[in-house]
Design a protein around this motif. Structure first.
Motif, PDB file in Angstrom:
ATOM      1  N   PHE A  38       5.444  -6.361  -2.330  1.00  0.00           N
ATOM      2  CA  PHE A  38       6.120  -5.760  -3.482  1.00  0.00           C
ATOM      3  C   PHE A  38       5.131  -4.923  -4.300  1.00  0.00           C
ATOM      4  O   PHE A  38       5.431  -3.800  -4.696  1.00  0.00           O
ATOM      5  N   ALA A  39       3.948  -5.457  -4.525  1.00  0.00           N
ATOM      6  CA  ALA A  39       2.969  -4.793  -5.393  1.00  0.00           C
ATOM      7  C   ALA A  39       2.178  -3.691  -4.699  1.00  0.00           C
ATOM      8  O   ALA A  39       1.780  -2.726  -5.341  1.00  0.00           O
ATOM      9  N   THR A  40       1.951  -3.826  -3.378  1.00  0.00           N
ATOM     10  CA  THR A  40       1.046  -2.893  -2.694  1.00  0.00           C
ATOM     11  C   THR A  40       1.683  -2.152  -1.526  1.00  0.00           C
ATOM     12  O   THR A  40       1.115  -1.173  -1.057  1.00  0.00           O
ATOM     13  N   GLY A  41       2.789  -2.649  -1.012  1.00  0.00           N
ATOM     14  CA  GLY A  41       3.384  -2.070   0.190  1.00  0.00           C
ATOM     15  C   GLY A  41       2.855  -2.708   1.465  1.00  0.00           C
ATOM     16  O   GLY A  41       3.310  -2.382   2.561  1.00  0.00           O
ATOM     17  N   ALA A  42       1.899  -3.622   1.365  1.00  0.00           N
ATOM     18  CA  ALA A  42       1.324  -4.306   2.535  1.00  0.00           C
ATOM     19  C   ALA A  42       1.518  -5.809   2.374  1.00  0.00           C
ATOM     20  O   ALA A  42       1.216  -6.359   1.319  1.00  0.00           O
ATOM     21  N   ASN A  43       2.007  -6.493   3.423  1.00  0.00           N
ATOM     22  CA  ASN A  43       2.238  -7.935   3.286  1.00  0.00           C
ATOM     23  C   ASN A  43       1.039  -8.786   3.697  1.00  0.00           C
ATOM     24  O   ASN A  43       1.090 -10.003   3.642  1.00  0.00           O
ATOM     25  N   THR A  44      -0.046  -8.139   4.124  1.00  0.00           N
ATOM     26  CA  THR A  44      -1.307  -8.837   4.390  1.00  0.00           C
ATOM     27  C   THR A  44      -2.443  -7.992   3.814  1.00  0.00           C
ATOM     28  O   THR A  44      -2.299  -6.795   3.622  1.00  0.00           O
ATOM     29  N   VAL A  45      -3.557  -8.644   3.574  1.00  0.00           N
ATOM     30  CA  VAL A  45      -4.724  -7.928   3.061  1.00  0.00           C
ATOM     31  C   VAL A  45      -5.346  -7.151   4.221  1.00  0.00           C
ATOM     32  O   VAL A  45      -5.645  -7.732   5.265  1.00  0.00           O
ATOM     33  N   PRO A  46      -5.546  -5.842   4.061  1.00  0.00           N
ATOM     34  CA  PRO A  46      -6.176  -5.063   5.122  1.00  0.00           C
ATOM     35  C   PRO A  46      -7.598  -5.561   5.412  1.00  0.00           C
ATOM     36  O   PRO A  46      -8.267  -6.077   4.502  1.00  0.00           O
ATOM     37  N   PRO A  47      -8.079  -5.409   6.646  1.00  0.00           N
ATOM     38  CA  PRO A  47      -9.425  -5.887   6.994  1.00  0.00           C
ATOM     39  C   PRO A  47     -10.529  -5.323   6.090  1.00  0.00           C
ATOM     40  O   PRO A  47     -11.506  -6.010   5.823  1.00  0.00           O
ATOM     41  N   ILE A  48     -10.371  -4.103   5.606  1.00  0.00           N
ATOM     42  CA  ILE A  48     -11.397  -3.526   4.729  1.00  0.00           C
ATOM     43  C   ILE A  48     -11.046  -3.683   3.251  1.00  0.00           C
ATOM     44  O   ILE A  48     -11.708  -3.125   2.385  1.00  0.00           O
ATOM     45  N   GLY A  49      -9.991  -4.420   2.954  1.00  0.00           N
ATOM     46  CA  GLY A  49      -9.584  -4.655   1.574  1.00  0.00           C
ATOM     47  C   GLY A  49      -8.718  -3.535   1.035  1.00  0.00           C
ATOM     48  O   GLY A  49      -8.324  -2.630   1.759  1.00  0.00           O
ATOM     49  N   PHE A  50      -8.405  -3.623  -0.221  1.00  0.00           N
ATOM     50  CA  PHE A  50      -7.571  -2.630  -0.889  1.00  0.00           C
ATOM     51  C   PHE A  50      -8.436  -1.663  -1.696  1.00  0.00           C
ATOM     52  O   PHE A  50      -9.453  -2.052  -2.249  1.00  0.00           O
ATOM     53  N   SER A  51      -7.959  -0.436  -1.742  1.00  0.00           N
ATOM     54  CA  SER A  51      -8.562   0.546  -2.627  1.00  0.00           C
ATOM     55  C   SER A  51      -7.433   1.398  -3.184  1.00  0.00           C
ATOM     56  O   SER A  51      -6.752   2.077  -2.421  1.00  0.00           O
ATOM     57  N   PRO A  52      -7.187   1.296  -4.469  1.00  0.00           N
ATOM     58  CA  PRO A  52      -7.887   0.503  -5.474  1.00  0.00           C
ATOM     59  C   PRO A  52      -7.551  -0.991  -5.371  1.00  0.00           C
ATOM     60  O   PRO A  52      -6.561  -1.370  -4.756  1.00  0.00           O
ATOM     61  N   GLN A  53      -8.375  -1.791  -6.000  1.00  0.00           N
ATOM     62  CA  GLN A  53      -8.195  -3.249  -6.033  1.00  0.00           C
ATOM     63  C   GLN A  53      -6.855  -3.578  -6.691  1.00  0.00           C
ATOM     64  O   GLN A  53      -6.516  -2.995  -7.712  1.00  0.00           O
ATOM     65  N   PRO A  54      -6.055  -4.487  -6.120  1.00  0.00           N
ATOM     66  CA  PRO A  54      -4.789  -4.878  -6.770  1.00  0.00           C
ATOM     67  C   PRO A  54      -5.019  -5.405  -8.185  1.00  0.00           C
ATOM     68  O   PRO A  54      -6.031  -6.043  -8.457  1.00  0.00           O
ATOM     69  N   SER A  55      -4.062  -5.115  -9.054  1.00  0.00           N
ATOM     70  CA  SER A  55      -4.176  -5.561 -10.442  1.00  0.00           C
ATOM     71  C   SER A  55      -2.811  -6.002 -10.953  1.00  0.00           C
ATOM     72  O   SER A  55      -1.784  -5.684 -10.358  1.00  0.00           O
ATOM     73  N   ILE A  56      -2.836  -6.731 -12.047  1.00  0.00           N
ATOM     74  CA  ILE A  56      -1.615  -7.193 -12.699  1.00  0.00           C
ATOM     75  C   ILE A  56      -1.685  -6.767 -14.160  1.00  0.00           C
ATOM     76  O   ILE A  56      -2.708  -6.932 -14.819  1.00  0.00           O
ATOM     77  N   GLU A  57      -0.592  -6.217 -14.630  1.00  0.00           N
ATOM     78  CA  GLU A  57      -0.498  -5.773 -16.015  1.00  0.00           C
ATOM     79  C   GLU A  57       0.684  -6.505 -16.655  1.00  0.00           C
ATOM     80  O   GLU A  57       1.734  -6.646 -16.032  1.00  0.00           O
ATOM     81  N   PHE A  58       0.514  -6.966 -17.878  1.00  0.00           N
ATOM     82  CA  PHE A  58       1.583  -7.649 -18.589  1.00  0.00           C
ATOM     83  C   PHE A  58       2.207  -6.684 -19.589  1.00  0.00           C
ATOM     84  O   PHE A  58       1.507  -6.077 -20.387  1.00  0.00           O
ATOM     85  N   LEU A  59       3.511  -6.528 -19.498  1.00  0.00           N
ATOM     86  CA  LEU A  59       4.229  -5.582 -20.342  1.00  0.00           C
ATOM     87  C   LEU A  59       4.718  -6.277 -21.600  1.00  0.00           C
ATOM     88  O   LEU A  59       5.446  -7.260 -21.539  1.00  0.00           O
ATOM     89  N   HIS A  60       4.313  -5.749 -22.741  1.00  0.00           N
ATOM     90  CA  HIS A  60       4.730  -6.264 -24.043  1.00  0.00           C
ATOM     91  C   HIS A  60       5.791  -5.332 -24.603  1.00  0.00           C
ATOM     92  O   HIS A  60       5.652  -4.118 -24.551  1.00  0.00           O
ATOM     93  N   GLN A  61       6.835  -5.883 -25.167  1.00  0.00           N
ATOM     94  CA  GLN A  61       7.893  -5.079 -25.759  1.00  0.00           C
ATOM     95  C   GLN A  61       7.406  -4.514 -27.084  1.00  0.00           C
ATOM     96  O   GLN A  61       6.913  -5.247 -27.939  1.00  0.00           O
ATOM     97  N   GLU A  62       7.539  -3.214 -27.230  1.00  0.00           N
ATOM     98  CA  GLU A  62       7.182  -2.559 -28.486  1.00  0.00           C
ATOM     99  C   GLU A  62       8.346  -2.720 -29.463  1.00  0.00           C
ATOM    100  O   GLU A  62       9.505  -2.645 -29.067  1.00  0.00           O
TER     101      GLU A  62
END
Length: 109
Positions: A38-62
């Motif tokens: 869902f987050a990256t389009g890949a269901n396994t970690v690629p052998p050389i990793g991700f670029s950019p590194q996966p991240s999580i952002e928390f959305l605050h309601q304004e």
């Protein structure tokens, strides 16, 4: 996969990330693959990793911005999972499950 909690994307967010990690623990590696896809389009970690590194952002309601979506949002170009804040774990889990269950990746309708 065992080193997931030490990953940089979880640093400093332990309190909030416990909700997501609880969901992963309950469903196991299959759920983790679904969240990763869902987050990256890949269901396994690629052998050389991700670029950019996966991240999580928390959305605050304004206050003046109106309502924020209750569903998680993914930006697969930058490997970012955006999670809106919820008032309860149950609400978070229901919305996460709804989003994961209704997205099947690129090119699948």
């Amino acid at each position: 996969m065992e080193a997931l909690p030490q990953s940089p994307m979880f640093e400093g967010k332990e309190g909030k990330m416990n909700l997501a990690l609880d969901s992963i623990d309950q469903e196991g590696k299959q759920k983790l693959g679904t969240i990763l896809a869902f987050a990256t389009g890949a269901n396994t970690v690629p052998p050389i990793g991700f670029s950019p590194q996966p991240s999580i952002e928390f959305l605050h309601q304004e206050h003046d911005a109106g309502t924020t979506s209750k569903l998680p949002i993914a930006n697969t170009c930058i490997n970012c999972l955006k999670l809106p804040l919820h008032t309860s774990y149950r609400e978070f889990q229901e919305n996460m499950d709804l989003a994961l269950g209704n997205t099947h990746g690129f090119g699948i309708a």
